[in-house]
Design a protein around this motif. Sequence first.
Motif, short mmCIF file in Angstrom:
data_model
loop_
_atom_site.label_atom_id
_atom_site.label_comp_id
_atom_site.label_asym_id
_atom_site.label_seq_id
_atom_site.Cartn_x
_atom_site.Cartn_y
_atom_site.Cartn_z
N LEU A 188 -20.27 2.26 -1.21
CA LEU A 188 -20.16 1.17 -0.22
C LEU A 188 -19.35 0.00 -0.77
CD1 LEU A 188 -23.82 1.44 1.04
CD2 LEU A 188 -21.77 1.96 2.39
N VAL A 190 -26.60 -3.92 3.42
CA VAL A 190 -25.15 -3.75 3.45
C VAL A 190 -24.57 -4.63 4.56
CG1 VAL A 190 -23.28 -2.08 3.70
CG2 VAL A 190 -25.46 -1.37 2.69
N GLN A 211 -24.52 2.83 -3.48
CA GLN A 211 -24.12 1.42 -3.65
C GLN A 211 -22.66 1.35 -4.09
OE1 GLN A 211 -26.69 -0.96 -6.12
NE2 GLN A 211 -25.30 -2.70 -6.10
N VAL A 228 -23.06 -5.39 -0.89
CA VAL A 228 -24.33 -4.67 -1.04
C VAL A 228 -25.27 -5.52 -1.89
CG1 VAL A 228 -25.42 -2.53 -1.79
CG2 VAL A 228 -23.08 -2.48 -0.90
#
Length: 147
Positions: free
Chosen positions: A120, A79, A117, A127
């Motif tokens: 984020l 990330v 995922q 990602v």
Amino acid sequence: MLTLTQRCSEPLAAARCLHLALTAEERCRSRLYCQSEEGQALYLKLSRGTILRPGEFVATDDGTVVAKILAKPEPTLRVKGADALSLLQAAYHLGNRHVPLEIHASHLRLAADPVLQTLLEQRGLTVTFEIAAFCPESGAYPSHAHG
């Protein structure tokens, strides 16, 4: 099958040395059937609460066989944020969910999880899926065995 029961700082000069690649989750288990990189069947029988770190050694009771712990590559998410604040905010939100997290100055790494995922990415972070060694932070308190 060999049983490894204790941590050791350095192997004895005459010890047979093996290499044991484990995922982050496996390094937290006190009981585990596994196989060394050399093909030797092993059984980890460690004190409860033991967390193994890459580079450490575990040994048989008599110390004649030791295994060096390695971080086994596994599915992870890397990330990256546009700035330090976005990365700090991501670490905060993941910490609130008790997600094991590897923290670096330029990025975070966590076990691959499609739900996280998406979370984020919705926060504007980049990602990337990677197969990599994963060594999450061990937590606020030093690891120790519980009796």
